[in-house]
Design a protein around this motif. Structure first.
Motif, short mmCIF file in Angstrom:
data_model
loop_
_atom_site.label_atom_id
_atom_site.label_comp_id
_atom_site.label_asym_id
_atom_site.label_seq_id
_atom_site.Cartn_x
_atom_site.Cartn_y
_atom_site.Cartn_z
N THR A 63 4.57 -7.07 3.32
CA THR A 63 4.33 -8.03 2.23
C THR A 63 4.85 -7.46 0.92
OG1 THR A 63 2.40 -9.01 3.31
CG2 THR A 63 2.45 -9.12 0.91
N ALA A 64 5.98 -7.98 0.44
CA ALA A 64 6.63 -7.36 -0.72
C ALA A 64 6.02 -7.86 -2.03
CB ALA A 64 8.13 -7.64 -0.68
N GLN A 65 4.73 -7.56 -2.21
CA GLN A 65 4.05 -7.89 -3.46
C GLN A 65 3.12 -6.73 -3.80
OE1 GLN A 65 2.72 -11.92 -4.41
NE2 GLN A 65 2.99 -12.45 -2.27
N PRO A 66 3.44 -5.98 -4.85
CA PRO A 66 2.65 -4.77 -5.18
C PRO A 66 1.17 -5.03 -5.32
CG PRO A 66 4.63 -4.91 -6.55
CD PRO A 66 4.57 -6.18 -5.77
N LYS A 67 0.77 -6.24 -5.77
CA LYS A 67 -0.67 -6.45 -5.99
C LYS A 67 -1.48 -6.35 -4.68
CE LYS A 67 -0.66 -11.50 -5.77
NZ LYS A 67 -0.89 -12.78 -6.35
N TYR A 68 -0.85 -6.68 -3.56
CA TYR A 68 -1.56 -6.55 -2.28
C TYR A 68 -1.48 -5.14 -1.71
CZ TYR A 68 -1.51 -11.69 -2.23
OH TYR A 68 -1.68 -13.00 -2.55
N GLN A 69 -0.49 -4.39 -2.17
CA GLN A 69 -0.20 -3.10 -1.54
C GLN A 69 -0.81 -1.90 -2.27
OE1 GLN A 69 4.11 -3.21 -1.68
NE2 GLN A 69 4.20 -3.94 0.44
N ALA A 70 -0.79 -1.96 -3.61
CA ALA A 70 -1.07 -0.76 -4.42
C ALA A 70 -2.36 -0.02 -4.02
CB ALA A 70 -1.08 -1.13 -5.90
N PRO A 71 -3.50 -0.72 -3.84
CA PRO A 71 -4.73 0.05 -3.57
C PRO A 71 -4.72 0.78 -2.23
CG PRO A 71 -5.21 -2.26 -4.11
CD PRO A 71 -3.74 -2.16 -3.88
N PHE A 72 -3.78 0.44 -1.37
CA PHE A 72 -3.85 0.95 0.00
C PHE A 72 -2.73 1.92 0.36
CE2 PHE A 72 -5.56 -3.37 -0.33
CZ PHE A 72 -6.89 -3.04 -0.22
N ALA A 73 -1.97 2.30 -0.65
CA ALA A 73 -0.88 3.25 -0.40
C ALA A 73 -1.46 4.57 0.12
CB ALA A 73 -0.11 3.46 -1.70
N PRO A 74 -0.77 5.38 0.89
CA PRO A 74 0.62 5.17 1.28
C PRO A 74 0.74 4.08 2.36
CG PRO A 74 -0.23 7.14 2.31
CD PRO A 74 -1.32 6.63 1.42
N LEU A 75 1.81 3.33 2.22
CA LEU A 75 2.06 2.24 3.16
C LEU A 75 2.76 2.77 4.41
CD1 LEU A 75 3.38 -0.29 0.50
CD2 LEU A 75 1.09 -0.22 1.51
N VAL A 76 2.90 1.88 5.39
CA VAL A 76 3.68 2.23 6.58
C VAL A 76 5.15 2.38 6.13
CG1 VAL A 76 4.46 1.39 8.83
CG2 VAL A 76 2.11 0.95 8.08
N PRO A 77 5.79 3.47 6.46
CA PRO A 77 7.18 3.64 6.00
C PRO A 77 8.14 2.71 6.73
CG PRO A 77 6.51 5.50 7.37
CD PRO A 77 5.31 4.62 7.24
N GLY A 78 9.31 2.54 6.15
CA GLY A 78 10.37 1.82 6.85
C GLY A 78 10.54 0.37 6.43
N PHE A 79 9.85 -0.05 5.37
CA PHE A 79 10.04 -1.42 4.89
C PHE A 79 10.90 -1.42 3.64
CE2 PHE A 79 6.41 -1.82 7.63
CZ PHE A 79 6.66 -3.03 8.26
N ILE A 80 11.88 -2.31 3.64
CA ILE A 80 12.83 -2.42 2.52
C ILE A 80 12.71 -3.85 2.00
CG2 ILE A 80 15.28 -2.21 1.88
CD1 ILE A 80 14.58 0.31 3.27
N TYR A 81 12.72 -4.00 0.69
CA TYR A 81 12.51 -5.34 0.12
C TYR A 81 13.78 -5.86 -0.54
CZ TYR A 81 7.92 -3.36 0.82
OH TYR A 81 6.83 -2.73 1.38
#
Ligand code: PLP
Length: 414
Positions: free
Chosen positions: A165-183
């Motif tokens: 999901t390429a939207q920082p607001k959904y991602q930021a609190p849960f970093a580090p994310l699964v690697p390998g996604f390019i936006y």
């Protein structure tokens, strides 16, 4: 209506009946992951909902694109009730006739070859991501694990899906994310072309982005993405979780623009509100997963499949795809006419069929949304400037007129 039914039910099940008690229980005992509105819905029928005070609402949200054939359609409710008395659950270690039949039907409708059943959109996407990674490694080796998704996309909330999901607001609190996604930016073929490499196993796209405010990928872009994927031998994953199930006038939104994915994910309206998801695939992607690779306890259970089969029956019998196209075009035309009347307030009307976004010039979407709710219309503001309308496919042109007229009053009252 509603109060009477609610009182009867409440006596049987000892549920709280007044809104304040219900909201207090929710506040005290449910994790605060949703900013809920102060409304308690207790009954639905077709495109209508009733709250705990007995007030009727016209539903232009349908869950969020869930109750496609309408709330509590008697055929869907009947199929669930009947199946609940026969067999609700059986392990995936055994066959079940409903899942087998539904698999055939979905594959034929989506022009796919095989399905993996699951329980939500997020899970359908997780299955797609796992297929893509395994497929990529088999095709080009251990490095071929990158998946390209698009800015503004929404693919779900688990760690894999939120990484897609390429939207920082959904991602930021849960970093580090699964690697390998390019936006990549949406509707920019040259940019996508630059990003596809030997390491790319898949490109994943919503034909119309839903959560970011109904942003369509243009037909030319989708066709171009397909061509780039073919050229680079990369899988194309279409996330049709929100825009599929007939909403745009075609079973899949991608079918409406003549583009076929290698993998298609579905959920939301697939069983009219009963939890279910499906990851469909064709070609080598359809046979990538083997026993032991993936699974889910509840996936493809008879109850969900009965609900989904009945939903498909109703869609066919009531010709709801054609209706979504016709009524959706009418609704969009109504909003476009309103844009002509109020050009400084409405910036854009977007979408296809009964998936429509209204972009306002100023950050007034939440005020308009509140006005609609107070006028007895359920919709949703996806941002400060955008309203989203994804009603049940059974709404009428009169319903659309009412929504357009109420939006006009709301905008004039600003
Ligand atoms: N993909 C898209 C396009 C969605 O709109 C959603 C939900 O809004 C999801 C995935 C996630 O689905 P679910 O909430 O059923 O997990």
């Amino acid at each position: 209506m509603g109060t009477h039914v609610l009182e009867e039910e409440a006596m049987l099940t000892a549920l709280p009946t007044d809104a304040d008690t219900i909201m207090a229980l929710d506040r005290d005992y449910v994790m605060g992951t949703y900013a809920r509105l102060p409304v308690v819905f207790v009954r639905g029928e077709g495109a209508r909902l009733w709250d705990s005070e007995g007030r009727e609402y016209l539903d232009f949200l349908s869950g969020i694109a869930v109750a496609g054939v309408g709330h509590c359609h008697p055929k869907v409710a009947g199929a669930i009730a009947e199946q609940a008395h026969r067999l609700m659950h059986i392990s995936n270690l055994f066959h079940n006739p409903l899942a087998a039949k539904l698999a055939e039907r979905l594959c034929k409708l989506a022009d796919m070859e095989k399905v993996f059943f699951c329980n939500s959109g997020t899970e359908a996407n997780e299955a797609a991501l796992k297929i893509a990674r395994k497929w990529g490694k088999q095709k080009r080796g251990a490095e071929c694990i990158e998946i390209i998704t698009f800015v503004g996309s929404f693919h779900g909330r688990t760690m894999g899906a939120v990484s897609a999901t390429a939207q920082p607001k959904y991602q930021a609190p849960f970093a580090p994310l699964v690697p390998g996604f390019i936006y990549a930016p949406l509707n920019d073929l040259a940019a996508l072309d630059e990003l596809i490499t030997e390491k790319t196993c898949a490109v994943m796209i919503e034909p119309l982005q839903g959560e970011s405010g109904v942003n369509p990928a243009t037909p030319e872009f989708l066709a171009g993405v397909r061509a780039l994927c073919d050229e680079a031998e990369v899988l194309l994953i279409l996330d049709e979780i929100q825009c599929g199930m007939g909403r745009t006038g075609h079973f899949l939104a991608s079918q409406g623009v003549g583009v076929q994915g290698d993998i298609v994910t579905m959920a939301k309206g697939i069983a009219d509100g009963f939890p279910m998801g499906a990851c469909l695939a064709r070609g080598s992607a359809a046979t990538t997963l083997v026993p032991g690779d993936h699974g889910s306890t509840f996936a493809g259970q008879p109850l969900a499949c009965a609900a989904s089969l009945a939903t498909l029956d109703v869609m066919e019998e009531e010709e709801l795809m054609a209706r979504a196209a016709e009524v959706g075009a009418y609704f969009k035309a109504g909003l476009q006419a309103l844009q002509q009347t109020l050009p400084t307030q409405i910036k854009e009307v977007r979408g296809r069929g009964l998936m429509v976004g209204l972009q306002l010039t100023n950050p007034d979407a939440k005020t308009v949304h509140k006005y609609l709710m107070e006028a007895g219309i359920v919709a949703n503001a996806t941002s400060d400037t955008t309203l989203r309308f994804v009603p049940p496919l059974v709404v009428t042109k009169e319903d659309c007129d009412r929504v357009v007229a109420t939006i006009e009053r709301a905008l004039r009252a600003l």
